[in-house]
Design a protein around this motif. Sequence first.
Motif, PDB file in Angstrom:
ATOM      1  N   UNK A  46       0.842  -1.198   0.000  1.00 16.27           N
ATOM      2  CA  UNK A  46       0.000   0.000   0.000  1.00 16.27           C
ATOM      3  C   UNK A  46       0.872   1.240   0.000  1.00 16.27           C
ATOM      4  N   UNK A  47       0.501   2.236  -0.806  1.00 15.36           N
ATOM      5  CA  UNK A  47       1.225   3.511  -0.824  1.00 15.36           C
ATOM      6  C   UNK A  47       0.322   4.620  -0.326  1.00 15.36           C
ATOM      7  N   UNK A  48       0.935   5.587   0.341  1.00 20.85           N
ATOM      8  CA  UNK A  48       0.221   6.723   0.936  1.00 20.85           C
ATOM      9  C   UNK A  48       0.998   7.989   0.618  1.00 20.85           C
ATOM     10  N   UNK A  49       0.334   8.953  -0.039  1.00 16.37           N
ATOM     11  CA  UNK A  49       0.955  10.244  -0.336  1.00 16.37           C
ATOM     12  C   UNK A  49       0.111  11.330   0.320  1.00 16.37           C
ATOM     13  N   UNK A  50       0.597  11.883   1.424  1.00 16.10           N
ATOM     14  CA  UNK A  50      -0.116  12.976   2.077  1.00 16.10           C
ATOM     15  C   UNK A  50       0.132  14.267   1.304  1.00 16.10           C
ATOM     16  N   UNK A  51      -0.948  14.972   0.965  1.00 17.75           N
ATOM     17  CA  UNK A  51      -0.857  16.172   0.138  1.00 17.75           C
ATOM     18  C   UNK A  51      -1.041  17.430   0.987  1.00 17.75           C
ATOM     19  N   UNK A  52      -2.086  17.473   1.787  1.00 16.83           N
ATOM     20  CA  UNK A  52      -2.393  18.631   2.617  1.00 16.83           C
ATOM     21  C   UNK A  52      -2.794  18.164   4.002  1.00 16.83           C
ATOM     22  N   UNK A  53      -2.528  19.011   4.989  1.00 13.21           N
ATOM     23  CA  UNK A  53      -2.961  18.726   6.352  1.00 13.21           C
ATOM     24  C   UNK A  53      -3.192  20.045   7.072  1.00 13.21           C
ATOM     25  N   UNK A  54      -4.264  20.103   7.854  1.00 12.54           N
ATOM     26  CA  UNK A  54      -4.454  21.233   8.756  1.00 12.54           C
ATOM     27  C   UNK A  54      -5.286  20.780   9.937  1.00 12.54           C
ATOM     28  N   UNK A  55      -5.294  21.594  10.997  1.00 10.97           N
ATOM     29  CA  UNK A  55      -6.027  21.222  12.197  1.00 10.97           C
ATOM     30  C   UNK A  55      -7.023  22.301  12.570  1.00 10.97           C
ATOM     31  N   UNK A  56      -8.100  21.850  13.209  1.00 12.29           N
ATOM     32  CA  UNK A  56      -9.140  22.748  13.698  1.00 12.29           C
ATOM     33  C   UNK A  56      -9.589  22.193  15.043  1.00 12.29           C
ATOM     34  N   UNK A  57      -9.112  22.791  16.118  1.00 10.93           N
ATOM     35  CA  UNK A  57      -9.450  22.294  17.447  1.00 10.93           C
ATOM     36  C   UNK A  57      -8.929  20.882  17.642  1.00 10.93           C
ATOM     37  N   UNK A  58      -9.848  19.955  17.970  1.00 14.01           N
ATOM     38  CA  UNK A  58      -9.430  18.568  18.209  1.00 14.01           C
ATOM     39  C   UNK A  58      -9.470  17.711  16.952  1.00 14.01           C
ATOM     40  N   UNK A  59      -9.658  18.335  15.786  1.00 13.88           N
ATOM     41  CA  UNK A  59      -9.738  17.585  14.528  1.00 13.88           C
ATOM     42  C   UNK A  59      -8.572  17.928  13.609  1.00 13.88           C
ATOM     43  N   UNK A  60      -8.089  16.902  12.898  1.00 14.27           N
ATOM     44  CA  UNK A  60      -7.038  17.063  11.897  1.00 14.27           C
ATOM     45  C   UNK A  60      -7.600  16.612  10.557  1.00 14.27           C
ATOM     46  N   UNK A  61      -7.409  17.432   9.524  1.00 11.63           N
ATOM     47  CA  UNK A  61      -7.866  17.146   8.165  1.00 11.63           C
ATOM     48  C   UNK A  61      -6.660  16.770   7.315  1.00 11.63           C
ATOM     49  N   UNK A  62      -6.785  15.672   6.581  1.00 15.54           N
ATOM     50  CA  UNK A  62      -5.746  15.250   5.637  1.00 15.54           C
ATOM     51  C   UNK A  62      -6.349  15.084   4.249  1.00 15.54           C
ATOM     52  N   UNK A  63      -5.635  15.537   3.235  1.00 18.97           N
ATOM     53  CA  UNK A  63      -5.939  15.170   1.856  1.00 18.97           C
ATOM     54  C   UNK A  63      -4.813  14.261   1.400  1.00 18.97           C
ATOM     55  N   UNK A  64      -5.163  13.076   0.934  1.00 19.70           N
ATOM     56  CA  UNK A  64      -4.189  12.015   0.718  1.00 19.70           C
ATOM     57  C   UNK A  64      -4.507  11.253  -0.564  1.00 19.70           C
ATOM     58  N   UNK A  65      -3.478  10.760  -1.217  1.00 18.43           N
ATOM     59  CA  UNK A  65      -3.651   9.816  -2.321  1.00 18.43           C
ATOM     60  C   UNK A  65      -3.218   8.444  -1.817  1.00 18.43           C
ATOM     61  N   UNK A  66      -4.146   7.491  -1.835  1.00 13.18           N
ATOM     62  CA  UNK A  66      -3.888   6.120  -1.402  1.00 13.18           C
ATOM     63  C   UNK A  66      -3.878   5.194  -2.617  1.00 13.18           C
ATOM     64  N   UNK A  67      -3.108   4.120  -2.484  1.00 14.91           N
ATOM     65  CA  UNK A  67      -3.253   2.976  -3.381  1.00 14.91           C
ATOM     66  C   UNK A  67      -3.229   1.748  -2.476  1.00 14.91           C
ATOM     67  N   UNK A  68      -4.420   1.282  -2.113  1.00 16.50           N
ATOM     68  CA  UNK A  68      -4.536   0.193  -1.158  1.00 16.50           C
ATOM     69  C   UNK A  68      -4.252  -1.142  -1.844  1.00 16.50           C
ATOM     70  N   UNK A  69      -3.112  -1.732  -1.504  1.00 16.90           N
ATOM     71  CA  UNK A  69      -2.736  -3.072  -1.992  1.00 16.90           C
ATOM     72  C   UNK A  69      -2.821  -3.177  -3.514  1.00 16.90           C
ATOM     73  N   UNK A  70      -2.477  -2.083  -4.201  1.00 18.30           N
ATOM     74  CA  UNK A  70      -2.453  -2.116  -5.652  1.00 18.30           C
ATOM     75  C   UNK A  70      -3.806  -2.048  -6.324  1.00 18.30           C
ATOM     76  N   UNK A  71      -4.840  -1.636  -5.577  1.00 15.46           N
ATOM     77  CA  UNK A  71      -6.195  -1.593  -6.134  1.00 15.46           C
ATOM     78  C   UNK A  71      -6.444  -0.373  -7.011  1.00 15.46           C
TER      79      UNK A  71
END
Length: 205
Positions: A46-71
């Motif tokens: 599996x590959x994970x490419x994190x693109x953006x991240x920011x936080x708001x209080x107790x929450x964290x937002x991620x924008x990510x490109x995943x490739x789960x097990x080559x799917x």
Amino acid sequence: MFASGDAQAARELLADGYIQHNLAYDTGADAFVGAVEYLASAPVKTTVQNVRAFEDGDKVVLQTVYNFAGAGEQVAFDVFRFDENGKIAEHWDNLAALAPANPSGHTQIDSPVEAADLEKTEENRAVVQNFLHDVMQGISMVYDTVHQVLAQGNMVLAISEGSFGGAPTSYYDLWRVEDGKIAEHWDVMETIADKATWQNENGKF
């Protein structure tokens, strides 16, 4: 965690009573750890490419490109809520297949990645809330309920529920605000699965 396959690290990050809103998975820490273990055992990493991240209080937002097990590559917005002990207590997400660039040459992930104008966070949150209410209602993509508006500086993520082509739909819209105006937009739309197929009862939102 998905890329490393480290199930022990995953378990240590999760709070007791972890709540999952991805309807394809059961709720609770055991289900999350099980998913990490399954991906670790898959023949394609599996590959994970994190693109953006920011936080708001107790929450964290991620924008990510995943490739789960080559799917195949998927672009996702993930929202993680952390508890008072710094453990992940709750998770929401939207995923869609990564698409080629649009006719103007832009992709689902390009352009600025860092939040700016941190002192304008609340002003920018209001810009997006008003835009959703005044502009995004009554068009073919129907927005019925805005569940969360998460912001840091000029980056604002709205999580909404509505319908597209008559199908119940979850909308994750990320907006970049500049000088009080909406300057850029990224989104992930996901059809909400039929309740009979849900693996947990927490709901999408």
